[in-house]
Scaffold this motif. Structure first.
Motif, PDB file in Angstrom:
ATOM      1  N   VAL A   1      41.366  47.521  33.952  1.00 36.86           N
ATOM      2  CA  VAL A   1      40.263  48.186  34.651  1.00 36.86           C
ATOM      3  C   VAL A   1      38.923  47.635  34.168  1.00 36.86           C
ATOM      4  O   VAL A   1      38.022  47.367  34.973  1.00 36.86           O
ATOM      5  CB  VAL A   1      40.351  49.714  34.454  1.00 36.86           C
ATOM      6  N   ALA A   2      38.787  47.433  32.866  1.00 32.47           N
ATOM      7  CA  ALA A   2      37.535  46.904  32.316  1.00 32.47           C
ATOM      8  C   ALA A   2      37.256  45.488  32.821  1.00 32.47           C
ATOM      9  O   ALA A   2      36.113  45.165  33.176  1.00 32.47           O
ATOM     10  CB  ALA A   2      37.582  46.925  30.798  1.00 32.47           C
ATOM     11  N   VAL A   3      38.275  44.660  32.864  1.00 31.41           N
ATOM     12  CA  VAL A   3      38.101  43.285  33.345  1.00 31.41           C
ATOM     13  C   VAL A   3      37.698  43.291  34.819  1.00 31.41           C
ATOM     14  O   VAL A   3      36.805  42.532  35.230  1.00 31.41           O
ATOM     15  CB  VAL A   3      39.397  42.466  33.121  1.00 31.41           C
ATOM     16  N   ALA A   4      38.309  44.146  35.617  1.00 30.69           N
ATOM     17  CA  ALA A   4      37.962  44.218  37.039  1.00 30.69           C
ATOM     18  C   ALA A   4      36.518  44.673  37.228  1.00 30.69           C
ATOM     19  O   ALA A   4      35.778  44.092  38.038  1.00 30.69           O
ATOM     20  CB  ALA A   4      38.913  45.167  37.759  1.00 30.69           C
ATOM     21  N   ILE A   5      36.089  45.680  36.488  1.00 26.98           N
ATOM     22  CA  ILE A   5      34.718  46.173  36.612  1.00 26.98           C
ATOM     23  C   ILE A   5      33.716  45.115  36.158  1.00 26.98           C
ATOM     24  O   ILE A   5      32.692  44.887  36.815  1.00 26.98           O
ATOM     25  CB  ILE A   5      34.554  47.483  35.820  1.00 26.98           C
ATOM     26  N   ILE A   6      34.017  44.436  35.055  1.00 24.76           N
ATOM     27  CA  ILE A   6      33.121  43.390  34.565  1.00 24.76           C
ATOM     28  C   ILE A   6      33.002  42.260  35.583  1.00 24.76           C
ATOM     29  O   ILE A   6      31.901  41.759  35.836  1.00 24.76           O
ATOM     30  CB  ILE A   6      33.601  42.859  33.199  1.00 24.76           C
ATOM     31  N   CYS A   7      34.108  41.852  36.185  1.00 19.23           N
ATOM     32  CA  CYS A   7      34.079  40.775  37.181  1.00 19.23           C
ATOM     33  C   CYS A   7      33.239  41.164  38.395  1.00 19.23           C
ATOM     34  O   CYS A   7      32.431  40.365  38.876  1.00 19.23           O
ATOM     35  CB  CYS A   7      35.488  40.407  37.621  1.00 19.23           C
TER      36      CYS A   7
ATOM     37  N   SER B   1      37.094  36.359  40.460  1.00 19.03           N
ATOM     38  CA  SER B   1      37.470  37.717  40.047  1.00 19.03           C
ATOM     39  C   SER B   1      38.925  38.017  40.399  1.00 19.03           C
ATOM     40  O   SER B   1      39.649  38.615  39.600  1.00 19.03           O
ATOM     41  CB  SER B   1      36.557  38.748  40.702  1.00 19.03           C
ATOM     42  N   CYS B   2      39.349  37.609  41.587  1.00 16.40           N
ATOM     43  CA  CYS B   2      40.744  37.826  41.989  1.00 16.40           C
ATOM     44  C   CYS B   2      41.709  37.076  41.074  1.00 16.40           C
ATOM     45  O   CYS B   2      42.762  37.605  40.715  1.00 16.40           O
ATOM     46  CB  CYS B   2      40.956  37.395  43.435  1.00 16.40           C
ATOM     47  N   VAL B   3      41.366  35.867  40.702  1.00 16.43           N
ATOM     48  CA  VAL B   3      42.230  35.091  39.818  1.00 16.43           C
ATOM     49  C   VAL B   3      42.327  35.746  38.441  1.00 16.43           C
ATOM     50  O   VAL B   3      43.425  35.906  37.887  1.00 16.43           O
ATOM     51  CB  VAL B   3      41.725  33.631  39.708  1.00 16.43           C
ATOM     52  N   VAL B   4      41.184  36.157  37.891  1.00 20.08           N
ATOM     53  CA  VAL B   4      41.183  36.762  36.557  1.00 20.08           C
ATOM     54  C   VAL B   4      41.948  38.081  36.559  1.00 20.08           C
ATOM     55  O   VAL B   4      42.775  38.338  35.671  1.00 20.08           O
ATOM     56  CB  VAL B   4      39.726  36.966  36.063  1.00 20.08           C
ATOM     57  N   VAL B   5      41.700  38.921  37.560  1.00 20.19           N
ATOM     58  CA  VAL B   5      42.404  40.201  37.635  1.00 20.19           C
ATOM     59  C   VAL B   5      43.895  39.972  37.897  1.00 20.19           C
ATOM     60  O   VAL B   5      44.744  40.670  37.347  1.00 20.19           O
ATOM     61  CB  VAL B   5      41.767  41.105  38.709  1.00 20.19           C
ATOM     62  N   GLY B   6      44.239  38.982  38.694  1.00 21.17           N
ATOM     63  CA  GLY B   6      45.644  38.669  38.953  1.00 21.17           C
ATOM     64  C   GLY B   6      46.392  38.238  37.702  1.00 21.17           C
ATOM     65  O   GLY B   6      47.526  38.663  37.463  1.00 21.17           O
TER      66      GLY B   6
ATOM     67  N   PHE C   1      50.170  39.890  33.045  1.00 22.85           N
ATOM     68  CA  PHE C   1      50.451  40.224  31.656  1.00 22.85           C
ATOM     69  C   PHE C   1      50.807  41.701  31.491  1.00 22.85           C
ATOM     70  O   PHE C   1      51.717  42.047  30.740  1.00 22.85           O
ATOM     71  CB  PHE C   1      49.268  39.853  30.759  1.00 22.85           C
ATOM     72  N   VAL C   2      50.086  42.580  32.200  1.00 21.41           N
ATOM     73  CA  VAL C   2      50.371  44.016  32.103  1.00 21.41           C
ATOM     74  C   VAL C   2      51.736  44.326  32.685  1.00 21.41           C
ATOM     75  O   VAL C   2      52.519  45.086  32.105  1.00 21.41           O
ATOM     76  CB  VAL C   2      49.262  44.829  32.798  1.00 21.41           C
ATOM     77  N   SER C   3      52.068  43.733  33.833  1.00 19.99           N
ATOM     78  CA  SER C   3      53.372  44.009  34.445  1.00 19.99           C
ATOM     79  C   SER C   3      54.515  43.474  33.586  1.00 19.99           C
ATOM     80  O   SER C   3      55.589  44.074  33.541  1.00 19.99           O
ATOM     81  CB  SER C   3      53.436  43.423  35.856  1.00 19.99           C
ATOM     82  N   ARG C   4      54.293  42.365  32.882  1.00 22.69           N
ATOM     83  CA  ARG C   4      55.321  41.856  31.971  1.00 22.69           C
ATOM     84  C   ARG C   4      55.588  42.857  30.855  1.00 22.69           C
ATOM     85  O   ARG C   4      56.737  43.140  30.516  1.00 22.69           O
ATOM     86  CB  ARG C   4      54.867  40.521  31.385  1.00 22.69           C
ATOM     87  N   THR C   5      54.528  43.414  30.292  1.00 17.76           N
ATOM     88  CA  THR C   5      54.687  44.392  29.220  1.00 17.76           C
ATOM     89  C   THR C   5      55.391  45.645  29.723  1.00 17.76           C
ATOM     90  O   THR C   5      56.268  46.184  29.052  1.00 17.76           O
ATOM     91  CB  THR C   5      53.315  44.753  28.625  1.00 17.76           C
TER      92      THR C   5
END
Length: 95
Positions: free
Chosen positions: A14-20, A60-65, A70-74
């Motif tokens: 969420v933080a990365v998406a908002i920052i982007c 932004s789409c690439v970074v959030v993707g 990584f989150v879905s892997r965890t």
């Protein structure tokens, strides 16, 4: 391997998406008002903001993707371990 918290990774996402998004909009506003004073919205040049918004949106789409991967892997590893432990506790019942 370190034990990664799913909650902290979702907060990171969420933080990365908002920052982007904020960074893209701020850069577009600065580029659009380059010939005038900053935040003078009457003289905003949309020809300068559109390429910045397109490029910034793509980045932004690439970074959030990548962060979502990584989150879905965890999450997948946590769910797999949960079912593995559940099966192990039940004695490995076979159907």
């Amino acid at each position: 391997m370190k034990n990664k918290s799913v909650f902290s990774q979702i907060i990171l996402l969420v933080a990365v998406a908002i920052i982007c998004i904020v960074l893209t909009v701020v850069i577009a506003l600065i580029a659009g008002s380059s010939s005038t004073t900053i935040f003078d919205f009457q003289n905003l040049n949309f020809a300068n903001t559109i390429p910045i918004l397109v490029i910034g949106g793509f980045v932004s789409c690439v970074v959030v993707g990548i962060t979502v991967l990584f989150v879905s892997r965890t999450v997948f590893l946590k769910v797999r371990d949960y079912f593995y432990e559940e099966d192990k506790n039940n004695g490995g019942s076979k159907k």
